[in-house]
Design a protein around this motif. Structure first.
Motif, short mmCIF file in Angstrom:
data_model
loop_
_atom_site.label_atom_id
_atom_site.label_comp_id
_atom_site.label_asym_id
_atom_site.label_seq_id
_atom_site.Cartn_x
_atom_site.Cartn_y
_atom_site.Cartn_z
N TYR B 224 0.85 -1.20 0.00
CA TYR B 224 0.00 0.00 0.00
C TYR B 224 0.88 1.24 0.00
CZ TYR B 224 -3.69 -3.24 1.21
OH TYR B 224 -4.57 -4.28 1.19
N SER B 225 0.56 2.15 -0.91
CA SER B 225 1.41 3.35 -1.02
C SER B 225 1.36 4.20 0.24
CB SER B 225 1.01 4.18 -2.24
OG SER B 225 -0.38 4.44 -2.18
N LEU B 226 0.24 4.13 0.98
CA LEU B 226 0.14 4.91 2.21
C LEU B 226 1.20 4.49 3.23
CD1 LEU B 226 -1.42 6.95 3.98
CD2 LEU B 226 -2.91 5.09 4.67
N THR B 227 1.44 3.19 3.28
CA THR B 227 2.40 2.69 4.30
C THR B 227 3.81 2.51 3.74
OG1 THR B 227 1.68 0.47 3.73
CG2 THR B 227 0.66 1.47 5.68
N SER B 228 4.02 2.89 2.51
CA SER B 228 5.32 2.58 1.90
C SER B 228 6.31 3.73 1.96
CB SER B 228 5.12 2.16 0.45
OG SER B 228 4.61 3.26 -0.28
N TYR B 229 6.03 4.76 2.73
CA TYR B 229 6.98 5.89 2.78
C TYR B 229 7.85 5.93 4.03
CZ TYR B 229 5.03 7.69 -1.51
OH TYR B 229 4.66 7.83 -2.80
N VAL B 230 7.25 5.96 5.19
CA VAL B 230 8.03 6.11 6.43
C VAL B 230 8.17 4.78 7.16
CG1 VAL B 230 8.25 7.38 8.59
CG2 VAL B 230 7.18 8.46 6.62
N ILE B 231 7.07 4.06 7.17
CA ILE B 231 7.05 2.81 7.96
C ILE B 231 8.12 1.80 7.53
CG2 ILE B 231 5.55 0.89 8.69
CD1 ILE B 231 3.20 2.87 8.30
N PRO B 232 8.41 1.62 6.25
CA PRO B 232 9.45 0.64 5.88
C PRO B 232 10.80 0.91 6.53
CG PRO B 232 8.22 1.26 3.95
CD PRO B 232 7.75 2.15 5.04
N VAL B 233 11.07 2.19 6.81
CA VAL B 233 12.35 2.51 7.46
C VAL B 233 12.42 1.81 8.81
CG1 VAL B 233 13.79 4.37 8.38
CG2 VAL B 233 12.48 4.72 6.29
N LEU B 234 11.29 1.87 9.53
CA LEU B 234 11.26 1.25 10.85
C LEU B 234 11.07 -0.26 10.73
CD1 LEU B 234 8.95 3.86 12.59
CD2 LEU B 234 11.40 3.61 12.93
N VAL B 235 10.02 -0.63 9.96
CA VAL B 235 9.66 -2.05 9.90
C VAL B 235 10.69 -2.86 9.10
CG1 VAL B 235 7.90 -3.68 9.13
CG2 VAL B 235 7.23 -1.53 10.17
N GLY B 236 10.89 -2.45 7.84
CA GLY B 236 11.77 -3.22 6.96
C GLY B 236 13.19 -3.31 7.48
N VAL B 237 13.80 -2.14 7.74
CA VAL B 237 15.21 -2.12 8.12
C VAL B 237 15.42 -2.76 9.49
CG1 VAL B 237 17.19 -0.63 8.59
CG2 VAL B 237 15.64 -0.08 6.72
N LEU B 238 14.59 -2.37 10.45
CA LEU B 238 14.78 -2.92 11.80
C LEU B 238 14.52 -4.41 11.84
CD1 LEU B 238 13.38 -0.23 14.23
CD2 LEU B 238 15.73 -0.91 13.86
N PHE B 239 13.43 -4.84 11.16
CA PHE B 239 13.14 -6.28 11.12
C PHE B 239 14.28 -7.04 10.47
CE2 PHE B 239 8.28 -6.96 11.59
CZ PHE B 239 8.30 -6.22 12.77
N THR B 240 14.76 -6.50 9.37
CA THR B 240 15.84 -7.19 8.65
C THR B 240 17.09 -7.29 9.50
OG1 THR B 240 14.93 -6.24 6.65
CG2 THR B 240 17.10 -7.22 6.48
N LEU B 241 17.43 -6.17 10.15
CA LEU B 241 18.63 -6.17 11.02
C LEU B 241 18.48 -7.17 12.15
CD1 LEU B 241 19.63 -2.42 11.31
CD2 LEU B 241 21.09 -4.29 10.59
N LEU B 242 17.29 -7.15 12.77
CA LEU B 242 17.05 -8.07 13.89
C LEU B 242 17.11 -9.52 13.43
CD1 LEU B 242 14.23 -6.40 15.97
CD2 LEU B 242 16.46 -7.10 16.78
#
Lengths: 163, 275
Positions: B224-242
């Motif tokens: 969803y384009s609404l959630t694809s701007y700021v949230i991936p920074v937190l969700v994607g990067v942090l989840f991936t790192l963890l």
């Protein structure tokens, strides 16, 4: 196969990882581990050497202290022996000096006695000579009897003294 | 930076951020960024049935391309480090040397702790496996693109989010434990490892599940384009790192523990004298 499992791809993944494992093991893990072990050995050797040197120096210090202690007691003993010897020598010297002084005094006394006797004898001789000369003078000037009498009395006196 | 300048910077940043958010909400609402339905996108992320890539005539999952890419980069770095860095190692380490020694020391310590009898080989194995899991999981953050057989561009995922990659890693690790037991303890060691026959499945699916869940959440967030701007920074990067840290640690720890068990010398039972 279910879940899109593909044996060929699994094998390809394994091959990929085997190569990566070999590279990681031989190019990175082994040399780095070897270096770390070498450094650990270097520092443990250094530590061991320092420990050894410390223990050697402790031993040396104990030896020196023991030797110093022995030296001190030896010095004390020599000092005490020397003092005793010096005292004995001094006592002997004092004794000798006293004996010598006593000898000197006794010989001086004897010498004085002899000199006194000599002086008395020479005084007696002088008196006798003086008396003789006086008597001769008297004889020549007054009478010979008186003179003879006098001589006789002197001779008698001499004989009495000699006896 | 002066206080005034700092305040100005913060205000400018906040205004841009707010303007972007407002713009996103006003223009797109909750419309999907992709024309494909979300179910199809997530199914493809799990199974890679449609998004295959052609490599030398073989149709493979994008995860395998990611695996080759990650391995190629890692091998290149390993060569550079071996040739240019390791010969210049000093007794008093610099920053990079310290980092390398710390990594080797970490896995070596883990191996010694869990497999005290035979630790050198397994130390090397978990070092390579840990580095592979960590860097291959971080690989998806870069979003390298590839083209599928259908001509559609696809962002290369983490190799272990492909079930084949996870199975390969789990089975290979189990093989290492099995062979380790056989070499160090004979058939007794091998049977000791064989009794944990569920281990390759549990290790494979643990890796697959953990990394796939991260991938799915990221897919969902990006859908969803609404959630694809700021949230991936937190969700994607942090989840991936963890995931990168946790999965590397979990697999290496499990492998070293089971290797330690299978290679442990068997204790001879002392027989008491019969009276």
């Amino acid at each position: 196969m279910p879940l899109n499992i593909d044996i060929q791809q699994i094998l390809l993944h394994m091959l990929n990882f085997v190569i990566l494992f070999a590279v990681g093991y031989f190019l990175l893990y082994n040399p780095i581990k070897k270096f770390m072990d070498k450094r650990e050995k270097y520092y443990s050797d250094m530590d061991e050497e320092a420990e050894k040197k410390l223990s050697d120096s402790e031993k040396l210090r104990a030896d020196y202290e023991e030797k110093l202690k022995e030296l001190n007691s030896e010095t004390e003993r020599i000092k005490s022996d020397t003092l005793t010897e010096a005292r004995a020598k001094a006592d002997e010297m004092i004794k000798d000096a006293k004996a010598e002084a006593s000898d000197i005094i006794s010989s001086a006394r004897a010498q004085g006695e002899a000199e006194k006797n000599d002086i008395i004898r020479s005084a007696s001789d002088e008196i006798r000579e003086l008396a003789r000369s006086t008597a001769e003078k008297l004889i020549t000037s007054e009478n010979e009897d008186e003179y003879n009498k006098f001589l006789k009395s002197v001779e008698e006196a001499d004989n009495g003294e000699n006896e | 930076m002066s206080k005034k300048r700092r305040i100005v910077s913060i205000v400018v940043f906040a205004v841009i951020f707010a303007a972007l958010l407002v713009g996103i909400v006003l223009t797109s609402g909750a419309s999907p960024a992709s024309e494909e339905p979300i179910g199809e996108v997530m199914k493809d992320a799990v199974l890679h049935e449609t998004g295959k890539i052609n490599l030398l005539g073989i149709r493979i999952n994008p995860g395998l391309v990611s695996a080759f890419s990650v391995s190629g980069i890692m091998i290149l770095f390993a060569l550079i480090i071996r040739i240019f860095v390791i010969p210049k190692f000093k007794l008093k380490p610099g920053r990079f040397q310290f980092l390398l020694e710390k990594a080797v020391g970490l896995f070596d310590g883990l191996a010694k702790e869990n497999s005290p009898h035979k630790s050198h080989f397994i130390g090397g194995y978990i070092f390579s496996a840990g580095a592979y899991i960590f860097f291959s999981t971080l690989f998806e953050l870069f979003g390298f693109q590839a083209v599928t057989v259908t001509g559609r561009p696809i962002s290369l995922p983490a190799p272990l989010s492909d079930i084949n990659g996870a199975i390969a890693m789990g089975v290979f690790s189990y093989g290492v434990i099995l062979i380790g037991g056989l070499i160090n303890n004979g058939f007794k060691g091998m049977f000791n490892a064989l009794k944990d026959f569920s281990l390759p499945i549990s290790m494979s699916f643990r890796l697959f599940g953990a990394l796939l869940s991260g991938a799915l959440v990221t897919e969902l967030v990006y859908y969803y384009s609404l959630t694809s701007y700021v949230i991936p920074v937190l969700v994607g990067v942090l989840f991936t790192l963890l995931h990168a840290v946790i999965q590397a640690y979990v697999l290496t720890m499990l492998v070293s523990i089971f290797y330690g068990e299978s290679s442990e010398p068997s204790r001879k039972k002392k027989r008491g004298k019969k009276i």
